[in-house]
Design a protein around this motif. Sequence first.
Motif, PDB file in Angstrom:
ATOM      1  N   LEU A  45      -2.157  -7.050  -9.632  1.00 43.91           N
ATOM      2  CA  LEU A  45      -3.575  -7.430  -9.632  1.00 43.91           C
ATOM      3  C   LEU A  45      -3.737  -8.948  -9.659  1.00 43.91           C
ATOM      4  O   LEU A  45      -4.759  -9.475  -9.213  1.00 43.91           O
ATOM      5  N   ILE A  46      -2.725  -9.636 -10.197  1.00 42.86           N
ATOM      6  CA  ILE A  46      -2.757 -11.107 -10.126  1.00 42.86           C
ATOM      7  C   ILE A  46      -2.491 -11.538  -8.684  1.00 42.86           C
ATOM      8  O   ILE A  46      -3.139 -12.432  -8.156  1.00 42.86           O
ATOM      9  N   LEU A  47      -1.553 -10.857  -8.055  1.00 44.83           N
ATOM     10  CA  LEU A  47      -1.210 -11.192  -6.663  1.00 44.83           C
ATOM     11  C   LEU A  47      -2.416 -10.987  -5.753  1.00 44.83           C
ATOM     12  O   LEU A  47      -2.727 -11.821  -4.916  1.00 44.83           O
ATOM     13  N   THR A  48      -3.086  -9.863  -5.951  1.00 43.10           N
ATOM     14  CA  THR A  48      -4.296  -9.574  -5.170  1.00 43.10           C
ATOM     15  C   THR A  48      -5.211  -8.650  -5.983  1.00 43.10           C
ATOM     16  O   THR A  48      -4.803  -7.535  -6.340  1.00 43.10           O
ATOM     17  N   PRO A  49      -6.404  -9.104  -6.291  1.00 43.61           N
ATOM     18  CA  PRO A  49      -7.300  -8.312  -7.169  1.00 43.61           C
ATOM     19  C   PRO A  49      -7.656  -6.946  -6.592  1.00 43.61           C
ATOM     20  O   PRO A  49      -8.107  -6.071  -7.320  1.00 43.61           O
TER      21      PRO A  49
ATOM     22  N   ALA B 107      -5.457  -4.911  -5.251  1.00 39.93           N
ATOM     23  CA  ALA B 107      -4.198  -4.162  -5.112  1.00 39.93           C
ATOM     24  C   ALA B 107      -4.360  -2.657  -5.349  1.00 39.93           C
ATOM     25  O   ALA B 107      -3.723  -1.853  -4.669  1.00 39.93           O
ATOM     26  N   LEU B 108      -5.199  -2.282  -6.303  1.00 36.72           N
ATOM     27  CA  LEU B 108      -5.257  -0.868  -6.702  1.00 36.72           C
ATOM     28  C   LEU B 108      -6.438  -0.119  -6.090  1.00 36.72           C
ATOM     29  O   LEU B 108      -6.704   1.022  -6.481  1.00 36.72           O
TER      30      LEU B 108
ATOM     31  N   GLU C   8       1.509   6.484  -6.982  1.00 39.17           N
ATOM     32  CA  GLU C   8       0.305   7.220  -7.386  1.00 39.17           C
ATOM     33  C   GLU C   8       0.539   8.740  -7.278  1.00 39.17           C
ATOM     34  O   GLU C   8       0.168   9.507  -8.158  1.00 39.17           O
ATOM     35  N   LYS C   9       1.189   9.137  -6.185  1.00 40.15           N
ATOM     36  CA  LYS C   9       1.438  10.575  -5.978  1.00 40.15           C
ATOM     37  C   LYS C   9       2.294  11.116  -7.120  1.00 40.15           C
ATOM     38  O   LYS C   9       2.001  12.163  -7.699  1.00 40.15           O
ATOM     39  N   LEU C  10       3.345  10.392  -7.459  1.00 32.90           N
ATOM     40  CA  LEU C  10       4.230  10.841  -8.540  1.00 32.90           C
ATOM     41  C   LEU C  10       3.490  10.803  -9.887  1.00 32.90           C
ATOM     42  O   LEU C  10       3.652  11.695 -10.724  1.00 32.90           O
ATOM     43  N   PHE C  11       2.667   9.795 -10.059  1.00 29.51           N
ATOM     44  CA  PHE C  11       1.918   9.657 -11.306  1.00 29.51           C
ATOM     45  C   PHE C  11       0.957  10.835 -11.515  1.00 29.51           C
ATOM     46  O   PHE C  11       0.647  11.205 -12.648  1.00 29.51           O
ATOM     47  N   CYS C  12       0.502  11.416 -10.415  1.00 31.75           N
ATOM     48  CA  CYS C  12      -0.442  12.540 -10.513  1.00 31.75           C
ATOM     49  C   CYS C  12       0.255  13.882 -10.756  1.00 31.75           C
ATOM     50  O   CYS C  12      -0.402  14.926 -10.804  1.00 31.75           O
ATOM     51  N   THR C  13       1.580  13.867 -10.938  1.00 33.36           N
ATOM     52  CA  THR C  13       2.322  15.117 -11.185  1.00 33.36           C
ATOM     53  C   THR C  13       1.781  15.851 -12.407  1.00 33.36           C
ATOM     54  O   THR C  13       1.618  17.065 -12.404  1.00 33.36           O
ATOM     55  N   PHE C  14       1.521  15.109 -13.465  1.00 35.83           N
ATOM     56  CA  PHE C  14       1.053  15.738 -14.716  1.00 35.83           C
ATOM     57  C   PHE C  14      -0.410  15.377 -14.979  1.00 35.83           C
ATOM     58  O   PHE C  14      -0.801  14.209 -14.874  1.00 35.83           O
ATOM     59  N   ASN C  15      -1.194  16.384 -15.326  1.00 33.14           N
ATOM     60  CA  ASN C  15      -2.621  16.192 -15.667  1.00 33.14           C
ATOM     61  C   ASN C  15      -3.367  15.384 -14.605  1.00 33.14           C
ATOM     62  O   ASN C  15      -4.293  14.637 -14.921  1.00 33.14           O
TER      63      ASN C  15
ATOM     64  N   PRO D 299       0.808  -1.234   0.000  1.00 35.98           N
ATOM     65  CA  PRO D 299       0.000   0.000   0.000  1.00 35.98           C
ATOM     66  C   PRO D 299       0.841   1.283   0.000  1.00 35.98           C
ATOM     67  O   PRO D 299       0.582   2.191  -0.795  1.00 35.98           O
ATOM     68  N   GLY D 300       1.858   1.349   0.844  1.00 42.32           N
ATOM     69  CA  GLY D 300       2.690   2.562   0.898  1.00 42.32           C
ATOM     70  C   GLY D 300       3.455   2.765  -0.397  1.00 42.32           C
ATOM     71  O   GLY D 300       3.582   3.897  -0.891  1.00 42.32           O
TER      72      GLY D 300
END
Length: 208
Positions: free
Chosen positions: A162-166, A168-169, A129-136, A122-123
């Motif tokens: 998602l295979i490991l745990t559905p 996950a996201l 996710e935080k870095l992914f939200c940098t743009f747009n 999770p962490g």
Amino acid sequence: MTLKLTYFDIRGLAEPIRLLLNDQEIPFEDNRISREEWAEMKSTMIFAQLPCLHIGTETIVQSAAILRHLGRIYGLNGSTESETSFIDMFSEGLRDLRTKYFTMIKTDYEDGKEAYITETLPGELLRIEKLFCTFNNGENFVSGDKLSYADYALFELLDIHLILTPTALNGTPALKRFHGRFAERPNMRLYLNKRAELNPFVSGNGKQ
Ligand SMILES: N[C@@H](CCC(=O)N[C@@H](CS)C(=O)NCC(=O)O)C(=O)O
């Protein structure tokens, strides 16, 4: 220019490369070798490991170097130094999580899977996710409007989790939306459907 990607018949380190080549409609030979063939070939490889890309007369090994090479020649590496650095930084962050995932899969699956899912993942995903939200605000690609090689690495990393745990996201909605969106790119969908018929393991030990 002919391309030949040699790896085992698993997803492993080659899958982001296969995703990029398929999605970009770049013809290549997907050379999946057996353990017996590998025993013959190992001593001929630069670092005695796979994947290996033959591209024209060049031989490139190291999965990250292969992905970056393809990124450079097919325009998937950012448009400015700053974009390229962001893409590299993002990819190295993904690599750190992938290393944790494969270490758990290879050395501690039975005892460590639950702790990995509840304590480690999770962490790690929140930071990505935080870095992914940098743009747009994370509504397009890793580096904003323009696709890059890092998007393929990100998609594969999310997909194997998602295979490991559905679920996950479930705590990272922007990554979840990205995963759903990216899977529906027409060439990706074609490849994923084809792959689903063969259903190769993520890892060589069959744990995933
Ligand atoms: N740093 C390398 C690691 C390559 C690697 O660990 N390859 C493994 C498969 S995932 C391998 O070739 N294993 C067979 C062996 O070492 O004999 C990369 O990213 O390409």
